[in-house]
Design an enzyme around this catalytic site. Structure first.
Site, mmCIF file in Angstrom:
data_model
loop_
_atom_site.group_PDB
_atom_site.id
_atom_site.type_symbol
_atom_site.label_atom_id
_atom_site.label_comp_id
_atom_site.label_asym_id
_atom_site.label_seq_id
_atom_site.Cartn_x
_atom_site.Cartn_y
_atom_site.Cartn_z
ATOM 1 N N SER A 182 0.815 -1.220 0.000
ATOM 2 C CA SER A 182 0.000 0.000 0.000
ATOM 3 C C SER A 182 0.848 1.270 0.000
ATOM 4 O O SER A 182 0.339 2.351 -0.306
ATOM 5 C CB SER A 182 -0.944 0.007 1.208
ATOM 6 O OG SER A 182 -0.235 -0.221 2.405
ATOM 7 N N ASP A 421 -2.596 5.906 11.686
ATOM 8 C CA ASP A 421 -1.767 5.552 10.533
ATOM 9 C C ASP A 421 -0.517 6.424 10.532
ATOM 10 O O ASP A 421 -0.560 7.600 10.152
ATOM 11 C CB ASP A 421 -2.554 5.751 9.237
ATOM 12 C CG ASP A 421 -1.788 5.238 8.021
ATOM 13 O OD1 ASP A 421 -0.585 4.935 8.156
ATOM 14 O OD2 ASP A 421 -2.390 5.143 6.935
ATOM 15 N N HIS A 424 1.600 5.243 6.245
ATOM 16 C CA HIS A 424 1.271 5.852 4.952
ATOM 17 C C HIS A 424 1.411 7.370 5.048
ATOM 18 O O HIS A 424 1.756 7.911 6.107
ATOM 19 C CB HIS A 424 -0.149 5.464 4.540
ATOM 20 C CG HIS A 424 -0.334 3.983 4.394
ATOM 21 N ND1 HIS A 424 -0.924 3.216 5.368
ATOM 22 C CD2 HIS A 424 0.010 3.137 3.394
ATOM 23 C CE1 HIS A 424 -0.939 1.949 4.981
ATOM 24 N NE2 HIS A 424 -0.376 1.867 3.781
#
Length: 453
Positions: A182, A421, A424
């Site tokens: 990702s 998160d 990312h």
């Protein structure tokens, strides 16, 4: 032509001169000869002579690693001298940008983030419909913008500003594929949005697989109709194949086939440009347990350390690239490890980065160089296929404030104790700079980077 008799008369007269005069003659003769040799070899060298000199000064220069030239459908040689954030020289795949300027060189991945209040993001926050909700920090309520005012500046040179139209012309008629986890999806979405923003008619970009959410599916493709090119993403977090194995009791268990390339890759080996990555899933709870998970052939290891498994997987990938990809057609990139910034635990144990609004400025506070990148660099150095190594590890380590954190979700969906998160990146944000460096590698054969005075 003088006769033999005339020559004899000349030497008789010459030798009749005093010994001092003869000595002066020979001194002048040898001085003139030396001066002529010096002028011939060292004044106004040609490009070829300069390259030879530069290659002696930089013994790793002018390797078989290649870089894209938009005026020709091939790559041209570039330098491979690079120093990691540990300051230990190692072989990797960067380029010498000052070949014709004596022995100066510039590693575009070694630099610092500088504040630039005039800097405009490659696309406005909230303007791109192709960003995952979990990356769309602006949509999810983040309103501080200082993280968008930082520009990556390599030590020793200036990199060109991203020009989406020029990059689309480079990619005309080509297929660029991102393969990995990702974090590569993060970079892929950034590039699609940056290229889309350069177009007047933005409806000329279409997601051909029809997915609304870009998170869970395994393949996506955006077509830029006017340039007949596509920017694709293939989900393959390990690059090798996730598997099912039946134990003696007949139960089906998940394993990871370290000796088998991910099945979807075989469909896209003939793309024009492929950008691989893997890393974060090797710290996942599956691979952390290391027991009865890694498999080769019919053998499931009772225990295998993650570093050994990762090395085996990368060697499987490298063998597949070397034996499957035609390097005269397909150009291979590998993007390095993107740093995470969890405090107080990992992603699933209370780790957080909420409230971070400033980057790290003191490099002594950076984390250690990831062991995974040492393994990667060792494997790539033994490959026969040219691989351009995008070593973004150090540049990401500074950016603790660039993650979605709590803004991975809209405010209405946030709950106490929710996962944050810190791996990312917000979009627009840090991955835009990765794509700017990718663009710079495409441009390098057309123009030289300007050096600061």
């Amino acid at each position: 032509m003088a006769s033999l008799k005339e020559l004899c008369i000349f030497f008789t007269i010459f030798l009749s001169k005093s010994r001092t005069q003869v000595s002066a003659f020979f001194t002048l003769f040898f001085f003139t000869l030396t001066l002529l040799i010096f002028i011939i070899f060292f004044s106004s060298p040609s490009v070829v002579t300069t390259k030879i000199l530069a290659s002696r000064l930089h013994p790793h220069s002018f390797s078989s690693i290649h870089e894209f030239d938009s005026s020709h459908p091939h790559f041209v040689p570039v330098s491979d001298t690079h120093t990691t954030s540990t300051t230990v020289p190692r072989k990797s795949w960067i380029f010498d940008v000052t070949i014709e300027e004596k022995d100066r060189s510039c590693d575009i991945f070694d630099g610092e983030w500088v504040e630039d209040n005039d800097l405009q993001p490659l696309y406005k926050p909230g303007s791109c419909p192709f960003i995952d909700n979990s990356f769309n920090c602006f949509k999810n309520g983040r309103r501080d913008t200082d993280y968008l005012r930082l520009r990556w500046k390599p030590h020793g040179c200036e990199i060109p500003r991203f020009d989406g139209l020029k990059m689309l012309k480079i990619l005309r008629g080509k297929r660029l594929v991102f393969v990995g986890d990702s974090l590569n999806r993060n970079m892929w979405e950034s590039l699609v949005c940056a290229l889309r923003n350069s177009l007047t008619e933005k409806n000329r970009v279409n997601e051909v697989s029809g997915h609304r959410q870009l998170r869970n599916q395994g393949f996506y493709s955006f077509k830029f109709k006017d340039f007949k090119c596509s920017i694709d993403f293939i989900k393959s977090p390990f690059l090798v194949q996730e598997w099912k194995f039946s134990d003696k009791a007949g139960a089906r268990r998940e394993t990871l086939r370290l000796d088998t390339i991910h099945g979807s890759l075989t469909k896209y080996h003939d793309a024009d440009i492929i950008i691989f990555n893997t890393g974060h899933w090797w710290t996942h709870q599956k691979t952390d347990k290391v027991n009865n998970y890694f498999q080769e052939g019919n053998h499931v290891y009772k225990r295998l350390e993650v570093a050994d498994a990762y090395t085996k997987a990368l060697k499987t990938w490298a063998h597949w690239v070397d034996t499957t990809i035609n390097s005269t057609r397909t150009k291979v990139f590998f993007r390095g490890y993107s740093a995470s910034h969890f405090k107080g635990g990992q992603w699933n144990s209370g780790g957080n980065c909420d409230g971070e609004t400033k980057p790290i400025v003191n490099k002594t506070q950076l984390g250690p160089y990831p062991w995974m990148m040492r393994v990667l660099e060792s494997v790539i150095s033994e490959m026969k296929t040219p691989v351009v190594y995008l070593n973004i590890t150090k540049m990401t380590d500074y950016r603790k404030e660039g993650h979605p954190s709590i803004f991975r979700e809209a405010k209405s969906k946030r709950r106490p104790g929710m996962f944050q998160d810190c791996s990312h990146w917000c979009l627009p944000g840090v991955p835009d700079s990765w794509n700017q460096l990718l663009y710079a590698t495409f441009l390098q054969s057309q123009q030289k980077f300007s050096h600061p005075k």
